[in-house]
Design an enzyme around this catalytic site. Sequence first.
Site, PDB file in Angstrom:
ATOM      1  N   ALA A  97       0.991  -1.275  -0.174  1.00 54.36           N
ATOM      2  CA  ALA A  97       0.022   0.030   0.148  1.00 54.36           C
ATOM      3  C   ALA A  97       0.908   1.240   0.086  1.00 54.36           C
ATOM      4  O   ALA A  97       1.958   1.143   0.653  1.00 54.36           O
ATOM      5  CB  ALA A  97      -0.967   0.124   1.221  1.00 54.36           C
ATOM      6  N   ASP A  98       0.334   2.501  -0.573  1.00 55.21           N
ATOM      7  CA  ASP A  98       0.876   3.695  -0.510  1.00 55.21           C
ATOM      8  C   ASP A  98      -0.232   4.537  -0.114  1.00 55.21           C
ATOM      9  O   ASP A  98      -1.058   4.817  -0.699  1.00 55.21           O
ATOM     10  CB  ASP A  98       1.448   3.776  -1.894  1.00 55.21           C
ATOM     11  CG  ASP A  98       2.439   5.083  -1.651  1.00 55.21           C
ATOM     12  OD1 ASP A  98       3.112   5.194  -1.081  1.00 55.21           O
ATOM     13  OD2 ASP A  98       2.326   6.043  -2.627  1.00 55.21           O
TER      14      ASP A  98
END
Length: 188
Positions: free
Chosen positions: A70-71
């Site tokens: 994820a970011d």
Amino acid sequence: MVEKVKLALVSSSPRRREILQMAGFNFRVVKVSVEEELHPSSYKTATLNAEKKVLAAKEQLLPGEVALAADTIVVLGDEILGKPKNSQEARLYLKRLSGRWHKVITGFSLLINGRVVTDYEESLVKFKRLTPSEIEWYISTGEPLDKAGAYGIQGKGALFIERIDGDFFTVMGLPVSRIYDILTVELE
């Protein structure tokens, strides 16, 4: 269902680990090193960086494991506010966020049976109006220095959140409900 998934979390974020533990997932952490990119589209920035991370972990996966990366980015107007480089930049970010709404976008990517599934969730967050002494106190805690947008909603930064329109866990860094829904469909 969550206990059946063999998950490889491609992240060093303690917050993402905390969310997965809370939801009951069995997982291990896989570390990769990728150069994150800024794209003209904030959505593309979050999703492409998540996808780069999950693909970089491909060779480290165990048989039957699902990789998750994820970011999370903070967007004020059209500008991405990343992790501040120092206290001065943190101060600037917090002054700019004070009394205003902003977007938090968490892009995520799953590598499931050789197939990549990438998406994002977005929440709107309104900061209360901060006094100069509140900003200085918060910077003195050190918390803003390793957080996108210079705040952590799950820590002392929670004191400054007036409203949220959307998913709390998206703001914290992992839209776990949306990820669960995708895993449920993909692994049936």
